[in-house]
Design a protein around this motif. Structure first.
Motif, PDB file in Angstrom:
ATOM      1  N   VAL A 536       0.883  -1.167   0.000  1.00 31.62           N
ATOM      2  CA  VAL A 536       0.000   0.000   0.000  1.00 31.62           C
ATOM      3  C   VAL A 536       0.915   1.210   0.000  1.00 31.62           C
ATOM      4  CG1 VAL A 536      -1.803   1.248   1.213  1.00 31.62           C
ATOM      5  CG2 VAL A 536      -1.741  -1.255   1.327  1.00 31.62           C
ATOM      6  N   THR A 537       0.779   2.075  -0.987  1.00 30.14           N
ATOM      7  CA  THR A 537       1.705   3.203  -1.130  1.00 30.14           C
ATOM      8  C   THR A 537       1.014   4.527  -0.820  1.00 30.14           C
ATOM      9  OG1 THR A 537       1.218   3.390  -3.490  1.00 30.14           O
ATOM     10  CG2 THR A 537       3.075   1.994  -2.863  1.00 30.14           C
ATOM     11  N   SER A 538       1.833   5.523  -0.547  1.00 32.90           N
ATOM     12  CA  SER A 538       1.300   6.842  -0.224  1.00 32.90           C
ATOM     13  C   SER A 538       0.790   7.530  -1.484  1.00 32.90           C
ATOM     14  CB  SER A 538       2.384   7.699   0.432  1.00 32.90           C
ATOM     15  OG  SER A 538       1.894   9.007   0.675  1.00 32.90           O
ATOM     16  N   PRO A 539      -0.430   8.049  -1.460  1.00 32.28           N
ATOM     17  CA  PRO A 539      -0.976   8.721  -2.651  1.00 32.28           C
ATOM     18  C   PRO A 539      -0.527  10.171  -2.781  1.00 32.28           C
ATOM     19  CG  PRO A 539      -2.625   8.683  -0.932  1.00 32.28           C
ATOM     20  CD  PRO A 539      -1.437   7.937  -0.386  1.00 32.28           C
ATOM     21  N   LEU A 540       0.152  10.710  -1.736  1.00 37.08           N
ATOM     22  CA  LEU A 540       0.537  12.115  -1.761  1.00 37.08           C
ATOM     23  C   LEU A 540       1.604  12.358  -0.708  1.00 37.08           C
ATOM     24  CD1 LEU A 540      -2.114  14.331   0.028  1.00 37.08           C
ATOM     25  CD2 LEU A 540      -1.966  11.891   0.340  1.00 37.08           C
ATOM     26  N   PRO A 541       2.327  13.477  -0.792  1.00 37.52           N
ATOM     27  CA  PRO A 541       3.282  13.808   0.265  1.00 37.52           C
ATOM     28  C   PRO A 541       2.540  14.260   1.523  1.00 37.52           C
ATOM     29  CG  PRO A 541       3.708  15.044  -1.773  1.00 37.52           C
ATOM     30  CD  PRO A 541       2.355  14.457  -1.888  1.00 37.52           C
ATOM     31  N   GLY A 542       3.085  13.948   2.671  1.00 31.57           N
ATOM     32  CA  GLY A 542       2.465  14.372   3.913  1.00 31.57           C
ATOM     33  C   GLY A 542       3.121  13.695   5.091  1.00 31.57           C
ATOM     34  N   SER A 543       2.422  13.669   6.208  1.00 30.36           N
ATOM     35  CA  SER A 543       2.912  12.971   7.392  1.00 30.36           C
ATOM     36  C   SER A 543       1.848  11.988   7.847  1.00 30.36           C
ATOM     37  CB  SER A 543       3.235  13.957   8.522  1.00 30.36           C
ATOM     38  OG  SER A 543       2.073  14.655   8.916  1.00 30.36           O
ATOM     39  N   GLY A 558     -10.263  -1.578  -0.176  1.00 36.37           N
ATOM     40  CA  GLY A 558     -11.047  -0.378   0.106  1.00 36.37           C
ATOM     41  C   GLY A 558     -11.059   0.030   1.561  1.00 36.37           C
ATOM     42  N   ASP A 559     -10.571  -0.834   2.456  1.00 33.93           N
ATOM     43  CA  ASP A 559     -10.537  -0.478   3.876  1.00 33.93           C
ATOM     44  C   ASP A 559      -9.557   0.671   4.118  1.00 33.93           C
ATOM     45  OD1 ASP A 559     -12.336  -2.434   4.437  1.00 33.93           O
ATOM     46  OD2 ASP A 559     -10.924  -3.786   5.447  1.00 33.93           O
ATOM     47  N   THR A 560      -9.883   1.519   5.087  1.00 30.15           N
ATOM     48  CA  THR A 560      -8.952   2.576   5.495  1.00 30.15           C
ATOM     49  C   THR A 560      -7.887   1.969   6.399  1.00 30.15           C
ATOM     50  OG1 THR A 560     -10.675   4.275   5.383  1.00 30.15           O
ATOM     51  CG2 THR A 560      -8.716   4.784   6.685  1.00 30.15           C
ATOM     52  N   VAL A 561      -6.622   2.073   5.993  1.00 29.81           N
ATOM     53  CA  VAL A 561      -5.538   1.488   6.775  1.00 29.81           C
ATOM     54  C   VAL A 561      -4.631   2.540   7.396  1.00 29.81           C
ATOM     55  CG1 VAL A 561      -5.519  -0.706   5.542  1.00 29.81           C
ATOM     56  CG2 VAL A 561      -4.173   1.215   4.660  1.00 29.81           C
ATOM     57  N   MET A 562      -4.750   3.792   6.916  1.00 33.73           N
ATOM     58  CA  MET A 562      -3.887   4.845   7.436  1.00 33.73           C
ATOM     59  C   MET A 562      -4.516   6.189   7.109  1.00 33.73           C
ATOM     60  SD  MET A 562       0.254   5.094   6.841  1.00 33.73           S
ATOM     61  CE  MET A 562       0.459   3.461   7.561  1.00 33.73           C
ATOM     62  N   ILE A 563      -4.187   7.208   7.908  1.00 36.49           N
ATOM     63  CA  ILE A 563      -4.618   8.575   7.617  1.00 36.49           C
ATOM     64  C   ILE A 563      -3.372   9.443   7.526  1.00 36.49           C
ATOM     65  CG2 ILE A 563      -5.909  10.581   8.457  1.00 36.49           C
ATOM     66  CD1 ILE A 563      -7.826   8.662   9.832  1.00 36.49           C
ATOM     67  N   LEU A 564      -3.261  10.187   6.439  1.00 38.68           N
ATOM     68  CA  LEU A 564      -2.161  11.109   6.245  1.00 38.68           C
ATOM     69  C   LEU A 564      -2.642  12.533   6.486  1.00 38.68           C
ATOM     70  CD1 LEU A 564      -0.506   9.735   2.976  1.00 38.68           C
ATOM     71  CD2 LEU A 564       0.030   9.152   5.338  1.00 38.68           C
ATOM     72  N   GLU A 565      -1.757  13.375   6.969  1.00 36.63           N
ATOM     73  CA  GLU A 565      -2.047  14.799   7.083  1.00 36.63           C
ATOM     74  C   GLU A 565      -1.197  15.535   6.057  1.00 36.63           C
ATOM     75  OE1 GLU A 565      -2.658  17.859  10.686  1.00 36.63           O
ATOM     76  OE2 GLU A 565      -0.575  17.297  10.371  1.00 36.63           O
ATOM     77  N   SER A 566      -1.855  16.313   5.234  1.00 34.18           N
ATOM     78  CA  SER A 566      -1.153  17.110   4.228  1.00 34.18           C
ATOM     79  C   SER A 566      -1.888  18.425   4.075  1.00 34.18           C
ATOM     80  CB  SER A 566      -1.118  16.363   2.886  1.00 34.18           C
ATOM     81  OG  SER A 566      -0.417  17.093   1.907  1.00 34.18           O
ATOM     82  N   MET A 567      -1.158  19.538   4.112  1.00 33.16           N
ATOM     83  CA  MET A 567      -1.759  20.864   3.987  1.00 33.16           C
ATOM     84  C   MET A 567      -2.839  21.081   5.036  1.00 33.16           C
ATOM     85  SD  MET A 567      -1.949  21.061  -0.187  1.00 33.16           S
ATOM     86  CE  MET A 567      -2.660  19.417  -0.267  1.00 33.16           C
ATOM     87  N   THR A 571      -6.279  12.879   4.946  1.00 33.50           N
ATOM     88  CA  THR A 571      -6.616  12.063   3.781  1.00 33.50           C
ATOM     89  C   THR A 571      -6.526  10.593   4.160  1.00 33.50           C
ATOM     90  OG1 THR A 571      -5.773  13.719   2.231  1.00 33.50           O
ATOM     91  CG2 THR A 571      -6.002  11.475   1.406  1.00 33.50           C
ATOM     92  N   GLU A 572      -7.594   9.871   3.929  1.00 36.30           N
ATOM     93  CA  GLU A 572      -7.604   8.443   4.226  1.00 36.30           C
ATOM     94  C   GLU A 572      -6.847   7.683   3.144  1.00 36.30           C
ATOM     95  OE1 GLU A 572     -11.727   7.479   4.474  1.00 36.30           O
ATOM     96  OE2 GLU A 572     -11.953   8.248   6.522  1.00 36.30           O
ATOM     97  N   VAL A 573      -6.074   6.689   3.570  1.00 38.77           N
ATOM     98  CA  VAL A 573      -5.387   5.799   2.634  1.00 38.77           C
ATOM     99  C   VAL A 573      -6.118   4.465   2.653  1.00 38.77           C
ATOM    100  CG1 VAL A 573      -3.233   4.624   2.061  1.00 38.77           C
ATOM    101  CG2 VAL A 573      -3.175   6.929   3.046  1.00 38.77           C
ATOM    102  N   HIS A 574      -6.622   4.064   1.491  1.00 36.31           N
ATOM    103  CA  HIS A 574      -7.375   2.821   1.380  1.00 36.31           C
ATOM    104  C   HIS A 574      -6.504   1.749   0.734  1.00 36.31           C
ATOM    105  CE1 HIS A 574     -11.022   5.069   2.390  1.00 36.31           C
ATOM    106  NE2 HIS A 574     -10.601   5.995   1.543  1.00 36.31           N
ATOM    107  N   THR A 575      -6.584   0.553   1.230  1.00 28.20           N
ATOM    108  CA  THR A 575      -5.805  -0.517   0.636  1.00 28.20           C
ATOM    109  C   THR A 575      -6.443  -1.004  -0.667  1.00 28.20           C
ATOM    110  OG1 THR A 575      -5.024  -2.780   0.886  1.00 28.20           O
ATOM    111  CG2 THR A 575      -6.994  -2.193   2.140  1.00 28.20           C
ATOM    112  N   PRO A 576      -5.639  -1.158  -1.720  1.00 22.45           N
ATOM    113  CA  PRO A 576      -6.168  -1.713  -2.967  1.00 22.45           C
ATOM    114  C   PRO A 576      -6.165  -3.239  -2.954  1.00 22.45           C
ATOM    115  CG  PRO A 576      -3.889  -1.045  -3.287  1.00 22.45           C
ATOM    116  CD  PRO A 576      -4.240  -0.706  -1.857  1.00 22.45           C
TER     117      PRO A 576
END
Length: 602
Positions: A536-543, A558-567, A571-576
């Motif tokens: 599962v890769t990061s869709p954008l830069p952030g923390s 489609g499950d949410t596995v991580m939340i990134l903070e950017s700007m 942003t939820e990260v969903h597993t493909p």
């Protein structure tokens, strides 16, 4: 013209909105206090010194306690009311807080010296400011109820007059026309102020940025129609995305019935002081220092532009700024034409940025955009784009009540969550606003900055942001297994030793001007025995804001596995992939780039 003296009252915004607009809100308290007594002696109606983005920036970047800033300023400024910008149910954060948090925040703000509360809602949904208005009045504060001015097929003078009447009925002492993006024109200012003066009996205050170059004409038109108060910025931190220059208004009205009574010589001394202060923050300067009439299209508010530039620069995407500015009005239309002011400006701006950076509109939708569509920020002015609504809502219901009615009281849970890290109720309120940032701040406040290294040669460019310190071309010799680099952060040089010997390298130095606690190193990926790991890769830069799974968990596509903070948005990260979480490659607080592997699933 009426010849009876009727001095125009002036609110000076140099301590808040001027540097928020021009310098990404980075001015430190230590640069405010030396001039505070002279500001107090001028005779301003008020000094805007708190709220807006200052609270966030104090703890996120400056290692300062925002409550202590207000307290110190009030001690130096006993005679002039201090004014703050309050986002209604959002307080100074980016979500709605329960009523008990809003009431406590307003009360504590008053106790540290805030006397005038300029209260607005980003969507002009006045249900979202009722609690804040009542709380400010109960404390004894003065309330400026805001009309967030914007231009769209849905916004007109009749709507603004109704808002003004409702704000008066709610208990406002002053009505503020909040033209945060500089969208007013003389043709609109004249009838708007004229009709407001006919409709309501309380004072009218104009807040208009200079981004489009029209502020001076608008102020004069408003004065001609009986405007009571105006926001201005001392000349050396004025114009551009900031406000019209204080000295210009004072000089223009001298000898007239609207003479402000302010002393130009005293203002000149203040201007000279801030001319030097501004040089300390050159790396945060907005490129928008003149006039940009295109803002009439994008409607980006002054306080957002310099921050957006820094955010894009942090992501090595400053070249995409023009595309983002073109995308902003499209996203705004899709969301039903909300006014662009915090937090709606951040929501629209961040979503527009993601649309551009990913190359596909709404490929990634921030948590805040989703909640805005679902009514969790209040009622949007117009209809939401059907395709966006379908993509976001799915089987969820769009709410139509006051969003805070769905929130349970939060204070007891905040006290428990913050624990011993929060020493006072002020700390607990800080935690309520920005939990993760606050915990980091509690660990670093009061600690000195790293000792400066001996003076290093001046870098070729001073325009790099704090997140990109400049390193010397080669490391100096150091103890075995380490190297010493000279880095420049916010114009100051530091000597940093980095381990390079056997074992795990030492963490890289924090890029922010204030040292932050280093995140624990992430566990190494454990390769599966059959080599079937899927990343599962990061869709954008952030923390990494939150990890929503653990090793061994079963997850479905489609499950949410991580939340990134950017700007400042989540942003939820969903597993493909479906399968078992085999390894988690990053931990909370880690910085990631687009394409970085976050999780392995087997």
């Amino acid at each position: 013209m009426n010849k009876t003296p009727n001095p125009l009252k002036v609110t000076e915004v140099v301590l808040r909105d001027a540097h928020q607009s021009l310098l990404a809100t980075r001015m430190k308290t230590e640069d405010m206090l030396p001039i505070a007594e002279k500001l107090d002696a001028v005779g301003y109606f008020s000094l805007e010194a708190w709220g807006g983005a200052t609270f966030d920036t104090c703890i996120r970047f400056l290692n300062e306690d925002p409550w202590e800033r207000a307290r110190q300023l009030k001690k130096k400024i006993p005679n002039t009311p201090l004014q703050m910008l309050l986002r209604g149910q959002n307080c100074v954060g980016y979500r709605h807080y329960a009523d008990d948090i809003v009431e406590r925040f307003v009360k504590q703000s008053y106790e540290v010296g805030i006397e005038i509360f300029r209260i607005f809602d980003a969507l002009n949904d006045l249900r979202n400011i009722e609690v804040a208005v009542k709380a400010a009045k109960k404390c004894g504060g003065t309330v400026e109820g805001c009309i967030s001015y914007t231009v769209s097929p849905l916004h007109n003078i009749e709507l603004y007059l109704k808002m003004a009447r409702d704000l008066v009925d709610m208990g406002s002492d002053i009505i503020c026309i909040k033209d945060m993006a500089g969208l007013l024109t003389p043709q609109m200012t004249t009838p708007l102020v004229r009709e407001l003066k006919k409709t309501i009996k309380i004072p009218i205050h104009l807040h208009s940025h200079s981004t489009t170059g029209l502020a001076g004409m608008n102020i004069q038109c408003a004065i001609d129609e009986g405007l009571d108060m105006v926001d201005t910025a001392i000349s050396t931190l004025s114009m551009g995305t900031s406000h019209y220059a204080t000295e210009c208004v004072v000089a223009a009205l001298q000898g007239t019935p609207r003479d402000t009574g302010l002393d130009l010589e005293a203002l000149e001394e203040i201007a000279d002081y801030f001319k030097e202060v501004r040089k300390h923050y050159a790396q945060f300067e907005s490129n928008f220092v003149g006039v940009d009439i295109n803002i009439l299209k994008s409607q980006i508010p002054g306080g957002m532009i310099s921050n957006m530039e820094n955010q894009l620069r942090d992501q090595n995407a400053l070249d995409k700024l023009d595309e983002v500015l073109e995308e902003v009005p499209r996203v705004r239309k899709d969301l039903g034409y909300p006014p662009l002011v915090t937090p709606s400006s951040q929501i629209v701006g961040s979503q527009a940025t993601l649309n551009v950076l990913t190359g596909e509109r709404y490929k990634i939708i921030t948590k805040e955009t989703r909640e805005c569509v679902l009514g969790k920020y209040g009622k949007l002015p117009g209809e939401i784009d059907p395709d966006l609504l379908e993509k976001v809502a799915k089987d969820q219901k769009v709410i139509d009540c006051r969003p805070a009615d769905l929130l349970v009281p939060e204070w007891d849970s905040i006290v428990e969550e913050a624990g011993n890290d929060a020493k006072t109720d002020e700390d607990r309120l800080t935690y309520a606003m920005f939990p993760k940032v606050a915990l980091s701040f509690f660990q670093t406040r009061g600690k000195p900055l790293p000792e400066a290294a001996p003076p290093a040669p001046a870098p070729a460019s001073e325009s790099a942001p704090a997140a990109a310190p400049k390193a010397a071309p080669a490391p100096a010799a150091a103890a075995s297994g380490s190297a010493v680099y000279t880095v420049t952060v916010n114009g100051k040089s530091y000597s940093v030793q980095i381990g390079t010997g056997a074992g795990t390298p030492a963490p890289a130095p924090a890029a922010a001007p204030t040292p932050q606690p280093a995140a624990a190193p992430a566990p190494a990926a454990a390769p599966s025995s059959n080599g079937s790991n899927k990343a599962v890769t990061s869709p954008l830069p952030g923390s990494v804001f939150a990890v929503k799974c653990k090793v061994g968990d079963q997850v479905n596509e489609g499950d949410t596995v991580m939340i990134l903070e950017s700007m400042k948005m989540e942003t939820e990260v969903h597993t493909p992939h479906s399968g078992t979480v085999n390894s988690i490659l990053v931990q909370e607080g880690a910085n990631v780039q687009t394409g970085d592997e976050l999780i392995h699933i087997s």
